[in-house]
Enzyme design. Structure first.
Site, mmCIF file in Angstrom:
data_model
loop_
_atom_site.group_PDB
_atom_site.id
_atom_site.type_symbol
_atom_site.label_atom_id
_atom_site.label_comp_id
_atom_site.label_asym_id
_atom_site.label_seq_id
_atom_site.Cartn_x
_atom_site.Cartn_y
_atom_site.Cartn_z
ATOM 1 N N LYS A 177 42.684 22.345 25.433
ATOM 2 C CA LYS A 177 44.019 21.945 25.315
ATOM 3 C C LYS A 177 43.796 20.031 24.431
ATOM 4 O O LYS A 177 42.868 19.539 26.069
ATOM 5 C CB LYS A 177 44.766 21.840 26.145
ATOM 6 C CG LYS A 177 46.558 21.292 26.466
ATOM 7 C CD LYS A 177 46.945 20.984 27.034
ATOM 8 C CE LYS A 177 47.980 20.036 27.826
ATOM 9 N NZ LYS A 177 49.242 20.878 28.856
ATOM 10 N N ASP A 208 50.821 13.001 26.534
ATOM 11 C CA ASP A 208 52.043 13.942 27.305
ATOM 12 C C ASP A 208 53.127 13.136 27.624
ATOM 13 O O ASP A 208 53.197 12.974 28.913
ATOM 14 C CB ASP A 208 51.704 14.993 27.670
ATOM 15 C CG ASP A 208 52.673 15.838 27.772
ATOM 16 O OD1 ASP A 208 53.659 15.711 28.265
ATOM 17 O OD2 ASP A 208 52.019 16.317 28.719
ATOM 18 N N LYS A 262 59.086 12.660 31.041
ATOM 19 C CA LYS A 262 58.432 12.943 31.815
ATOM 20 C C LYS A 262 58.788 11.846 33.138
ATOM 21 O O LYS A 262 59.274 10.705 31.873
ATOM 22 C CB LYS A 262 57.185 12.862 31.805
ATOM 23 C CG LYS A 262 55.919 13.781 32.209
ATOM 24 C CD LYS A 262 55.391 14.032 31.761
ATOM 25 C CE LYS A 262 54.267 14.881 31.094
ATOM 26 N NZ LYS A 262 54.651 16.073 32.420
ATOM 27 N N ASP A 322 45.999 14.502 29.648
ATOM 28 C CA ASP A 322 46.117 15.680 29.020
ATOM 29 C C ASP A 322 45.461 16.431 27.804
ATOM 30 O O ASP A 322 45.477 17.629 27.493
ATOM 31 C CB ASP A 322 47.763 15.546 28.475
ATOM 32 C CG ASP A 322 48.289 16.920 28.733
ATOM 33 O OD1 ASP A 322 47.775 17.312 29.727
ATOM 34 O OD2 ASP A 322 49.196 16.699 28.417
ATOM 35 N N ASP A 327 58.522 19.787 27.890
ATOM 36 C CA ASP A 327 57.088 19.183 28.532
ATOM 37 C C ASP A 327 56.256 20.755 28.476
ATOM 38 O O ASP A 327 54.615 20.230 29.201
ATOM 39 C CB ASP A 327 57.662 19.204 30.273
ATOM 40 C CG ASP A 327 56.699 17.835 30.204
ATOM 41 O OD1 ASP A 327 55.534 17.922 29.517
ATOM 42 O OD2 ASP A 327 56.967 17.016 32.227
ATOM 43 N N GLU A 384 54.224 21.820 26.722
ATOM 44 C CA GLU A 384 54.019 21.770 25.240
ATOM 45 C C GLU A 384 52.356 22.515 24.818
ATOM 46 O O GLU A 384 51.756 23.058 23.646
ATOM 47 C CB GLU A 384 54.376 20.718 24.707
ATOM 48 C CG GLU A 384 52.327 19.726 25.352
ATOM 49 C CD GLU A 384 52.249 18.933 26.579
ATOM 50 O OE1 GLU A 384 53.867 19.501 27.785
ATOM 51 O OE2 GLU A 384 50.653 19.078 27.501
ATOM 52 N N ARG A 421 50.650 25.403 26.666
ATOM 53 C CA ARG A 421 51.095 27.261 25.864
ATOM 54 C C ARG A 421 51.569 26.829 24.530
ATOM 55 O O ARG A 421 51.032 28.073 24.182
ATOM 56 C CB ARG A 421 51.774 27.424 26.912
ATOM 57 C CG ARG A 421 52.964 26.951 27.047
ATOM 58 C CD ARG A 421 54.000 27.616 28.530
ATOM 59 N NE ARG A 421 53.979 26.729 29.315
ATOM 60 C CZ ARG A 421 54.255 26.888 30.778
ATOM 61 N NH1 ARG A 421 55.232 28.011 30.956
ATOM 62 N NH2 ARG A 421 54.209 26.140 31.755
HETATM 63 N N1 BES Z 1 50.411 18.444 31.315
HETATM 64 C C1 BES Z 1 51.507 19.413 32.079
HETATM 65 C C2 BES Z 1 50.745 19.095 32.871
HETATM 66 C C3 BES Z 1 50.265 18.317 34.079
HETATM 67 C C4 BES Z 1 51.264 17.881 34.982
HETATM 68 C C5 BES Z 1 48.936 18.089 34.974
HETATM 69 C C6 BES Z 1 51.058 17.028 35.631
HETATM 70 C C7 BES Z 1 48.397 17.604 35.550
HETATM 71 C C8 BES Z 1 49.416 16.793 36.539
HETATM 72 C C9 BES Z 1 52.148 19.830 31.232
HETATM 73 O O1 BES Z 1 52.449 19.723 29.663
HETATM 74 C C10 BES Z 1 53.256 20.062 31.914
HETATM 75 O O2 BES Z 1 53.769 19.067 31.232
HETATM 76 N N2 BES Z 1 53.622 21.115 32.158
HETATM 77 C C11 BES Z 1 54.737 20.952 32.967
HETATM 78 C C12 BES Z 1 55.906 22.553 32.937
HETATM 79 C C13 BES Z 1 56.497 22.669 32.936
HETATM 80 C C14 BES Z 1 58.025 21.846 32.360
HETATM 81 C C15 BES Z 1 56.886 24.710 33.359
HETATM 82 C C16 BES Z 1 54.383 21.209 34.597
HETATM 83 O O3 BES Z 1 53.751 21.320 35.250
HETATM 84 O O4 BES Z 1 56.245 19.970 35.174
HETATM 85 ZN ZN ZN Z 2 50.588 18.084 28.773
HETATM 86 MN MN MN Z 3 54.170 18.829 29.065
#
Ligand code: BES
Ligand code: ZN
Ligand code: MN
Length: 485
Positions: A257, A262, A269, A280, A339, A341, A343
């Site tokens: 990834k 992000d 966010k 990210d 967010d 994204e 996947r």
């Molecule tokens: N890059 C983030 C995941 C992340 C968040 C990694 C905080 C490390 C610390 C990912 O793209 C994301 O935003 N995931 C969301 C998914 C949710 C919207 C289902 C998350 O984990 O909040």
């Molecule tokens: Zn992300």
């Molecule tokens: Mn994200």
């Protein structure tokens, strides 16, 4: 840093600016050559050294020892883990000093093996890495230039040298991954990652192909491109190849990834710690680092590294919650949260990976905050429907001191991804968020032998020590080397 072995001298006679004695136990200390054993005993008696794991004693100009600087690092056991910990503590004490050449002398660990050599190279690189790209005025780098492991005979030296060679390659991979992940989003763009991959292709003898937006459109990567459409930075789909084995040998494919920043997109966010979303692309960095390590070792294995790189930005052109896109697999996806994204970009890469008829596919992603809640910062999340592949990755992580922990993929979790408007939605609610993210990917893994590593908790550190860790390059490199002929 250069790494060597020596059988020419002992701890007291070895020619080096500094000597680091790693002491397994009090008995091992007593068995050292007299000047060292005495120094250690005096320090213990005077209360200047605690015989506890990772405690270090520094001594200057010890009578009867050739090296001007001596550090004792107490391991409190002869295990590989105790050895690593003491080594790191000892290096921390010596790296800032005046020494250019360092001799490491393990005591009480029995006959040294390749794994000790590997640890020395990896831990030394870890201890001396310094980020300077956008902070050239940063603290002075360590003066250490050569590190020699003192061995008792040629056979031991041979094994240690072999380990040093593997460790140096691993260390290079880890350092590269840390460096790229540490670079800020305005420097480390998808274009920058593609340039780095091309440069690495030249230096390491890899083949690289960079697919542009148009190429991805032709392939039907509607999911990946939906994430990219809000950004001014052109997306890059980078494919690297190391062909170390016969052409007909099915390759291992790694998919990283590469979200270079992000923001969350329209599902923006919150501001707190958003800067950390420059990390990210840690999965992408680990794929590049592993390619470097494997190529440097000229491993007899075929390896494909795919880096899917884009920013995730809000804009008038950005994808919106509720939008439905068609992935390369043909499955339609309702993007309920922009967010989620990671996947969305990985699913198209998994479909693309099918063309390599791979022996195994492993994707690596800073995918979910939920994984950090589940496992914290010590173990990466490991998911696979294939027990043998999961066990192989778990063992590689343990051996490399880069551990992972398996989480489930039961069909029951798939329920959460139901959508009224598409084949599946891209989120499944808060409960079991790391698992539902993996379940999403599973829908695209088809008949592949596939595993997924969620490195959201392990790819970087927050707080005062903020910075990329280079994980899981050690796990991945061990895994790939384990498949070499
Ligand atoms: N890059 C983030 C995941 C992340 C968040 C990694 C905080 C490390 C610390 C990912 O793209 C994301 O935003 N995931 C969301 C998914 C949710 C919207 C289902 C998350 O984990 O909040
Ligand atoms: Zn992300
Ligand atoms: Mn994200």
């Amino acid at each position: 840093m250069d790494f060597k072995t020596s059988t020419a001298g002992t701890a007291t006679t070895v020619a080096a600016d500094a000597l680091l004695v790693i002491v397994a136990s009090a008995e091992a200390a007593a068995a050292l050559e007299k000047p060292l054993a005495d120094e250690f005993a005096r320090a213990l008696r005077d209360g200047d050294l605690d015989a506890k794991p990772a405690q270090v004693l520094y001594a200057h100009r010890v009578a009867g020892v050739k090296a001007a600087r001596v550090a004792f690092a107490f391991a409190g056991g002869a295990t590989a883990r105790a050895f690593r910990r003491a080594l790191a503590a000892g290096l921390a004490a010596l790296k800032g000093g005046g020494a250019r050449t360092l001799a490491v002398c393990p005591a009480g660990f029995g006959t040294l093996s390749a794994s000790h050599g590997e640890a020395v190279a990896v831990v030394a690189a870890e201890a001396t890495y310094l980020y300077r790209e956008t902070k050239p005025s940063a603290p002075t780098p360590s003066r250490l230039k050569t590190l020699t492991v003192v061995c008792t005979d040629k056979a031991e030296a041979g094994a240690v040298a072999e380990g040093l060679r593997t460790g140096e390659a691993l260390a290079e991979g880890v350092t590269l991954a840390r460096e790229w992940a540490n670079r800020p989003g305005n420097h480390c763009t998808p274009t920058h990652l593609a340039q780095q991959a091309l440069a690495m292709a030249r230096s390491h003898g890899l083949k690289v192909e960079v697919l542009e937006r148009k190429d991805c459109e032709k392939l039907g990567m509607g999911s990946f491109l939906a994430v990219a459409q809000g950004s001014e930075q052109p997306p890059k789909f980078i494919v690297m190849r190391w062909m170390g084995s016969a052409k007909a040998d099915a390759p291992v494919v790694l998919v990283g990834k590469g979200i270079t920043f992000d923001t969350g997109g329209i599902s923006l966010k919150p501001a707190a710690e958003m800067d950390e979303m420059k990390f990210d692309m840690g999965g992408a960095a680990s794929v590049l680092g592993t390619m470097a390590a494997v190529a440097r070792l000229k491993a007899q294995v075929n390896l494909v590294g795919i880096v899917v790189a884009t920013e995730n930005m809000p804009s008038g052109r950005a994808v919106k919650p509720g939008d439905v896109v068609t992935s390369m697999s043909g499955q339609t996806i309702e993007i309920l949260n922009t967010d989620a994204e990671g996947r969305l970009i990985l699913c198209d890469a998994l479909t693309y990976a099918e063309r390599f008829k791979p022996a195994a596919v492993v994707d690596i992603a800073t995918l979910t905050g939920a994984c950090v809640i589940a496992l914290g910062h010590h173990r990466s999340g490991l998911f696979s429907p294939d027990d043998a592949l999961a066990a192989e990755l778990q063992a590689a992580g343990d051996a490399a001191f880069d551990p992972a922990w398996r989480l489930p993929l039961d069909d029951e979790y798939d329920e959460a991804l139901k959508s009224n408007f598409a084949d599946l939605g891209n989120v499944g609610g808060r409960a079991g968020g790391a698992v539902t993210a993996a379940m999403f990917l599973k829908r695209f893994a088809g008949k592949l032998r596939w595993a997924h590593l969620d490195i959201a908790g392990t790819a970087w550190k927050s707080g005062a020590a903020k910075g990329a860790t280079g994980r899981p390059v050690p796990l991945l490199t061990h895994f790939v080397l384990g498949r070499a002929r």
